[in-house]
Design a protein around this motif. Structure first.
Motif, short mmCIF file in Angstrom:
data_model
loop_
_atom_site.label_atom_id
_atom_site.label_comp_id
_atom_site.label_asym_id
_atom_site.label_seq_id
_atom_site.Cartn_x
_atom_site.Cartn_y
_atom_site.Cartn_z
N GLU A 36 9.32 10.03 -1.16
CA GLU A 36 9.81 8.65 -1.18
C GLU A 36 11.32 8.60 -1.29
O GLU A 36 11.87 7.64 -1.85
N SER A 94 5.95 3.80 3.65
CA SER A 94 6.69 2.64 4.11
C SER A 94 5.84 1.79 5.04
O SER A 94 4.77 2.21 5.50
N ARG A 126 -1.97 0.54 1.96
CA ARG A 126 -0.59 0.89 1.58
C ARG A 126 -0.32 0.54 0.12
O ARG A 126 0.33 1.29 -0.61
N ALA A 192 7.78 -1.80 0.26
CA ALA A 192 6.60 -1.08 0.73
C ALA A 192 5.32 -1.88 0.53
O ALA A 192 4.42 -1.84 1.38
#
Length: 499
Positions: A36, A94, A126, A192
Motif C-alpha cells: 500500500e 486501490s 474492496r 480506496a
C-alpha cells in the motif's frame, strides 16, 4: 558505564546473537508497507499540500509583492509532480485494481467492473480487503511486540504486561478499540473504500464523465458526472430518490444513498469527511494535552501565584460557553489568511484546543499535586536539579497515563463540536466534506424517503463518540485496576478541581 548504556547493552547483545526473529518481522512489515505504498504516499502528499498552502498564504499575507505568486507556482508544480508520482506507485487495494464503476447491458453483463462483478459486490470486496489489510498490519505490529518481549527484552516482566493483559479482557474497551479502528481506517483509506473519488464526486464533478447503457438508444452513452449527480439527487419525493444500498439510473452503486443537490454519493462524502474530523480532533487534543500537562506540572511544582494565575485563566475560559468562544473565533478570523489553511480546519483545531485544556488541566491537577509531594521530587529539588528537568523526568511520566485517558475521552467531544459548527454553517468551508454539513443538508428530509441524508451521519457520530469514550474507559481501567467506571473518572476530576 551510564544507566542508559547498561539497559540497552543486553538488547543489542541478544539482537546480535539471535537476529533471525527481528529480521523476519522487519521483512514482513516491509512487504505489508510495499503493498500500500501508493496509498501511504498519497496521504503524505495530501498533508504536505495543506501545509504548503498554509505557507503560501502566510507569505502572501506577510510579504506580498510579485515574488509570492512565483513561489506559490513553484510549490504547486512540485506538489503536482509529487501527486503524479504517488499515483504511479503500487497500491494493491486501490479503485483502479478493483474497480466498481461500470454499466449493465440488457443481457445482464456488467462492463468495466472487477471480473464483471456487480458494482456493489466489487465495492464490498474492496472494502473487506482494505479492512482485512489494516487488521493484518496491526496484528503484525502486535506480533512484533511479542517477538521483542520473547527474544530481546531485558526484563522478564514489566508493569506494562499486566496493563496489556487487563486490556485484552476488557470487552467495553475492546469495543471502543474496534470502533475507533474502523473510523481511523475510513479516514486513512477513504480513496480506496469510497465507491468513487472525492475529485470526481465532490470537487470537480464537471470535469469527469460516466458511461451508462441507454435503453432508448440501445447504446452506451456518456454523461458528465455533474449532470448525473443532479439527476440522481435524493430530494425526498418522486422517483429521484436514491436510498441506501441502491443504484441510480446510471448504474452507479451508492452504499449510503445520495445527498440532495448536487446529488453527491453520501458514503464518499462521509469517508472523506472522517479525514477532516480526525485531523481536527487529533490537533485539538494534542494542543489541549500539551497545555494541560504543562500547566499542571507548573502549578503543582511552584504553587502559590502561578497556581492562582492558571486557576483564574482556566475559570475565565470555562465560565463562557465553549460554543460562543468558537463562534467568536469563526467571526473574527473567517477573512484572515489563517482560515485558508485546510478551509478553516487548523484554526478550528487550535480553538478547540484552547477551549478544552482547562477541563483536562483540572482532571490531571490532582495527580500532579500528589506526585509533586513525593520524596523523589523533594530529593531532586534538594540536589539542585533544574525545575524543568525535575518536571520532565519525575512528574511527566506519572501524568502521561492520565493525559492519555482524558485526551481520548475528549476527542469525541471535539468531533461533536466540529459537526455542530458545520451543522450551523460555521465550520469547515464547503465543498470540503464534513459530517455536520451532511446532517444540515438532510434536516428537511427527515420524514421523507430521503431520511438517510441526516440519519446515517448522525448515527455514525454517536457510534464514533461512544467508541472513543469506551476506548478511554478501557485504557483507564487497564492502567489503574482500582478504577471503577465513571465514579473513578469523576473522583479524579473532582480531585483535580478541588485540590
Amino acid at each position: 558505564m551510564s544507566e542508559t548504556a547498561t539497559t540497552e547493552l543486553p538488547f543489542r547483545e541478544r539482537l546480535r546473537e539471535n537476529p533471525r526473529p527481528a529480521l523476519l518481522w522487519v521483512g514482513v512489515l516491509g512487504v505489508l508497507l510495499a503493498l500500500e505504498i501508493g496509498a501511504i504516499t498519497s496521504v503524505a502528499v495530501t498533508v504536505v499540500s495543506g501545509l504548503a498552502g498554509a505557507v503560501a498564504s502566510a507569505a502572501a499575507a506577510v510579504l506580498g509583492g510579485p515574488v509570492v505568486p512565483s513561489i506559490g507556482g513553484a510549490i504547486d508544480g512540485a506538489l503536482t509532480s509529487a501527486a503524479h508520482v504517488a499515483d504511479g506507485l503500487p497500491s494493491l487495494l486501490s479503485r483502479d485494481v478493483i474497480p466498481n464503476q461500470g454499466y449493465q447491458t440488457p443481457d445482464g453483463t456488467w462492463h468495466g467492473t472487477f471480473l464483471g462483478l456487480e458494482p456493489k459486490y466489487a465495492w464490498l470486496l474492496r472494502l473487506v480487503l482494505v479492512y482485512a489489510y489494516m487488521f493484518a498490519f496491526l496484528w503484525w505490529c502486535w506480533r512484533g511486540y511479542r517477538v521483542y518481549v520473547r527474544h530481546y527484552r531485558f526484563a522478564d516482566w514489566t508493569p506494562r504486561d499486566d496493563m496489556v493483559d487487563r486490556l485484552r479482557t476488557h470487552r467495553w474497551g475492546q469495543f471502543g478499540f474496534v470502533v475507533v479502528l474502523l473510523f481511523v481506517g475510513m479516514a486513512l483509506f477513504a480513496p480506496a473504500i469510497s465507491p468513487t473519488s472525492a475529485d470526481q464526486n465532490i470537487y470537480h464533478t464537471s470535469q469527469y464523465d460516466v458511461q451508462y447503457y441507454d435503453a432508448d438508444t440501445e447504446s452506451v452513452e456518456t454523461i458528465a458526472v455533474l449532470d448525473a449527480n443532479l439527476d440522481s439527487a435524493s430530494r425526498g419525493a418522486g422517483t429521484t430518490n436514491i436510498g441506501p444500498w441502491q443504484y441510480d439510473q446510471y448504474d452507479r452503486f451508492h452504499p449510503f444513498g445520495t445527498m440532495s443537490n448536487p446529488g453527491q454519493d453520501l458514503f464518499t462524502f462521509m469517508a472523506y469527511g472522517a479525514r477532516i474530523s480526525l485531523a481536527i480532533g487529533l490537533i485539538a487534543i494534542g494542543v489541549s494535552v500539551v497545555l494541560a500537562g504543562g500547566f499542571s506540572m507548573l502549578t503543582a511544582y511552584y504553587k502559590g501565584l502561578v497556581d492562582l494565575s492558571v486557576v483564574f485563566v482556566s475559570d475565565s475560559i470555562q465560565s463562557l460557553p465553549g460554543i460562543l468562544l468558537l463562534l467568536l473565533v469563526v467571526a473574527v478570523f473567517q477573512s484572515h489568511w489563517l482560515w485558508e489553511i485546510y478551509n478553516g480546519g487548523l484554526l478550528l483545531a487550535l480553538a478547540f484546543g484552547v477551549v478544552y485544556w482547562p477541563g483536562l488541566w483540572r482532571a490531571v491537577r490532582g495527580p500532579a499535586l500528589q506526585v509533586a509531594e513525593q520524596e523523589w521530587v523533594d530529593a531532586a529539588k534538594s540536589y539542585g536539579q533544574r525545575s524543568v528537568t525535575t518536571m520532565r523526568k519525575h512528574m511527566l511520566p506519572y501524568l502521561l497515563s492520565y493525559l492519555l485517558i482524558y485526551g481520548s475521552m475528549s476527542l469525541g467531544g471535539v468531533i461533536i463540536g466540529i459537526a455542530g459548527l458545520s451543522f450551523l454553517g460555521l465550520g469547515i468551508d464547503p465543498p470540503t466534506p464534513e459530517w455536520g454539513r451532511a446532517i444540515n443538508t438532510g434536516q428537511d428530509y427527515v420524514t421523507t424517503p430521503a431520511w438517510h441524508i441526516s440519519l446515517i451521519p448522525g448515527i455514525l457520530i454517536v457510534i464514533v463518540v461512544t467508541g472513543f469514550n469506551a476506548l478511554g474507559d478501557g485504557i483507564r481501567d487497564a492502567m489503574d485496576p482500582e478504577s471503577e467506571g465513571e465514579d473513578a473518572g469523576a473522583g479524579a476530576t473532582a480531585s483535580g478541581g478541588g485540590a
